[in-house]
Design a protein around this motif. Structure first.
Motif, PDB file in Angstrom:
ATOM      1  N   UNK A   1     -16.837  14.654 -12.203  1.00 24.35           N
ATOM      2  CA  UNK A   1     -17.542  15.699 -12.084  1.00 24.35           C
ATOM      3  C   UNK A   1     -17.090  16.931 -11.517  1.00 24.35           C
ATOM      4  N   UNK A   2     -16.136  16.205 -10.029  1.00 27.69           N
ATOM      5  CA  UNK A   2     -15.496  16.752  -8.987  1.00 27.69           C
ATOM      6  C   UNK A   2     -14.019  17.382  -9.943  1.00 27.69           C
ATOM      7  N   UNK A   3     -13.803  16.310  -9.999  1.00 27.11           N
ATOM      8  CA  UNK A   3     -11.966  16.612 -10.723  1.00 27.11           C
ATOM      9  C   UNK A   3     -12.178  18.319 -11.572  1.00 27.11           C
ATOM     10  N   UNK A   4     -13.065  17.733 -12.560  1.00 32.79           N
ATOM     11  CA  UNK A   4     -13.078  19.116 -13.312  1.00 32.79           C
ATOM     12  C   UNK A   4     -13.569  20.346 -12.761  1.00 32.79           C
ATOM     13  N   UNK A   5     -14.412  20.085 -11.743  1.00 33.11           N
ATOM     14  CA  UNK A   5     -14.825  21.130 -11.597  1.00 33.11           C
ATOM     15  C   UNK A   5     -13.424  21.765 -10.647  1.00 33.11           C
ATOM     16  N   UNK A   6     -12.800  21.182  -9.820  1.00 34.29           N
ATOM     17  CA  UNK A   6     -11.261  21.568  -9.739  1.00 34.29           C
ATOM     18  C   UNK A   6     -10.620  22.467 -10.552  1.00 34.29           C
ATOM     19  N   UNK A   7     -10.590  21.681 -11.070  1.00 39.57           N
ATOM     20  CA  UNK A   7      -9.412  21.792 -12.520  1.00 39.57           C
ATOM     21  C   UNK A   7     -10.075  23.353 -13.315  1.00 39.57           C
ATOM     22  N   UNK A   8     -11.590  23.310 -13.176  1.00 34.82           N
ATOM     23  CA  UNK A   8     -11.668  24.833 -14.064  1.00 34.82           C
ATOM     24  C   UNK A   8     -11.544  25.731 -12.957  1.00 34.82           C
ATOM     25  N   UNK A   9     -12.467  25.673 -11.601  1.00 32.44           N
ATOM     26  CA  UNK A   9     -12.295  26.726 -10.791  1.00 32.44           C
ATOM     27  C   UNK A   9     -10.600  26.589 -10.879  1.00 32.44           C
ATOM     28  N   UNK A  10     -10.206  26.189 -10.935  1.00 29.08           N
ATOM     29  CA  UNK A  10      -8.332  26.786 -10.109  1.00 29.08           C
ATOM     30  C   UNK A  10      -7.590  27.448 -11.434  1.00 29.08           C
ATOM     31  N   UNK A  11      -8.456  27.331 -12.444  1.00 29.04           N
ATOM     32  CA  UNK A  11      -8.035  28.156 -14.229  1.00 29.04           C
ATOM     33  C   UNK A  11      -8.814  29.734 -14.337  1.00 29.04           C
ATOM     34  N   UNK A  12      -9.779  29.682 -13.208  1.00 24.79           N
ATOM     35  CA  UNK A  12     -10.215  30.994 -13.019  1.00 24.79           C
ATOM     36  C   UNK A  12      -9.051  32.187 -12.489  1.00 24.79           C
TER      37      UNK A  12
END
Length: 116
Positions: A78-89
């Motif tokens: 979860x946290x790994x994907x959340x960080x990747x998603x937020x950084x793509x915004x």
């Protein structure tokens, strides 16, 4: 319109999201299940969409459950994907705006206690 389609997808993927809630979420920047599931502050989301904290938390759980079923999201990744998603915004997204504000507060010098 593309916006109507995005709202329909949101309605159909996150349990508890109807027409009105889909519009409210979309206008507040929560345009996909990812935006909801990767929000790390339910109180911020509740304030942004003007619902009680409990409702925001229910939406977060529903979006996270959807992603677990559709994409294999687990508590471990979860946290790994959340960080990747937020950084793509984009930098103007509410997540990024909040992160920048928090970083600025953390980097600001501590008050010295002197009155000027």
């Amino acid at each position: 319109t593309p916006e109507d389609h995005e709202r329909a997808v949101l309605r159909n993927t996150v349990r508890g999201v109807g027409n009105k809630m889909a519009i409210t979420l979309w206008e507040a920047g929560y345009k996909t299940a990812h935006h909801i599931a990767y929000e790390d502050d339910s109180a911020r989301m509740a304030a942004a969409i003007e619902v009680p904290f409990k409702k925001a938390r229910q939406l977060w759980h529903a979006a996270k459950k959807y992603l677990a079923q559709e994409e294999g999201l687990t508590d471990e990744n979860y946290e790994e994907r959340r960080v990747a998603f937020v950084s793509s915004l984009g930098d103007d997204h509410p997540y990024k705006t909040q992160e920048v504000a928090e970083q600025s507060e953390a980097e600001a010098p501590a008050p010295t206690g002197e009155q000027v």
